[in-house]
Design an enzyme around this catalytic site. Structure first.
Site, PDB file in Angstrom:
ATOM      1  N   LYS A   8       6.793  -1.084  -0.316  1.00  0.00           N
ATOM      2  CA  LYS A   8       6.463  -1.873   0.875  1.00  0.00           C
ATOM      3  C   LYS A   8       5.019  -2.332   0.753  1.00  0.00           C
ATOM      4  CE  LYS A   8       3.597   1.279   2.826  1.00  0.00           C
ATOM      5  NZ  LYS A   8       2.136   1.030   2.898  1.00  0.00           N
ATOM      6  N   ASP A 137       5.210   7.567   6.890  1.00  0.00           N
ATOM      7  CA  ASP A 137       5.914   6.299   6.677  1.00  0.00           C
ATOM      8  C   ASP A 137       7.283   6.467   6.034  1.00  0.00           C
ATOM      9  OD1 ASP A 137       4.991   7.079   4.207  1.00  0.00           O
ATOM     10  OD2 ASP A 137       4.177   5.135   3.637  1.00  0.00           O
TER      11      ASP A 137
END
Length: 275
Positions: A8, A137
């Site tokens: 990401k 995350d």
């Protein structure tokens, strides 16, 4: 059974306040990109060990038992004692310590893979609950869709954002940035305009309105990272920024750039179409 954990990037990153527990509240947008590891889990024929971990590709530091995919297996094993012994094979392509979430993605995909392989029946929400125990995350990679992240990067709100049609160039120099040191240099400030509003504007405006708060201190200490961002803009990037606390930097382009590897010798360099 095999899966392909993806990386990401952070679109903007604002450190908004320091918490009483010493952590920092932030806001950022997580966006998945098509840079992938490979993760395979097979049933272990020999029951002498609960698991084995074989890593190839980019080298990883640390002991196998500390790896997040092993931690994910142990976490589920605690609640599902009947979970069978496994051989874990992982090919690392996402660079470590880059602000790309590679380790977190591996862990989240391990949870999803074990859920499917052994028919655990875990809901998406339950898998997210397990994932967040492994890293702030980690839970993002369970759904793996763009989100506006707050808290310590563990609270997610879906955002309508598609970068399909753009191309990303990702550069990771051979530089280690200490996340702890990067946070130590930050003076939290709540932004006047939320990133949720900024990303609704044309990308051409992002350069002047969307910032990664870590860049000031990291670029001061490592001017060569700042130079990479400048070079990406010189190549025609519509937007460029550091991801997370670094040391990777990305540029978003309207079209592919030829021979880009030649311009960043000595760095990890990959170009991908965005989806």
């Amino acid at each position: 059974m095999i899966t392909f954990p993806n990386a990401k990037i952070n679109l903007g990153l604002n450190i908004v306040e320091k918490r009483p527990d010493g952590y920092h509240n932030l806001e950022t947008i997580f966006y998945p990109i098509n840079l992938q590891d490979a993760l395979e889990v097979t049933r272990r024929e020999n029951n002498d060990k609960e698991y084995t971990l074989h890593i190839s590709g980019s080298p990883l530091e640390g002991e196998p038992e500390d790896n997040l995919v092993v931690q994910a297996y142990k976490l589920l094993k605690k609640d599902y004692p009947g979970l069978l012994p496994v051989d874990i094979h992982m090919y690392k392509h996402i660079p470590a310590g880059a602000g790309l979430g590679g380790g977190s993605s591996d862990a989240a995909c391990m949870i999803k893979l074990l859920n499917d392989k052994f028919s655990l029946g875990l809901s998406t929400e339950r898998m997210e609950e397990y994932a967040v125990k492994l890293g702030a995350d980690c839970a993002f990679f369970i759904r793996n869709k763009p989100v506006f992240a707050t808290g310590i990067g563990n609270l997610f709100e879906p955002v309508e954002l598609s970068l399909k049609g753009y191309h990303i160039i990702l550069i990771k120099p051979d530089i280690f940035v200490s996340t702890r040191d990067a946070f130590a240099e930050i003076k939290p400030v709540r932004p006047a305009v939320s990133l949720k509003e900024i990303v609704k504007q044309p990308m051409e405006t992002w350069k002047n309105s969307m910032k990664n708060d870590f860049e000031d201190s990291v670029f001061k200490k490592f001017p060569e990272i700042a130079a990479i961002k400048d070079e990406l803009y010189d190549l025609g990037a519509v937007y460029a920024a550091m991801s997370g606390s670094g040391s990777s930097v990305y540029g978003i382009f309207k079209a592919p750039i030829e021979n880009v590897e030649d311009k960043f010798c000595g760095c990890f360099c990959r170009q991908r179409a965005l989806e």
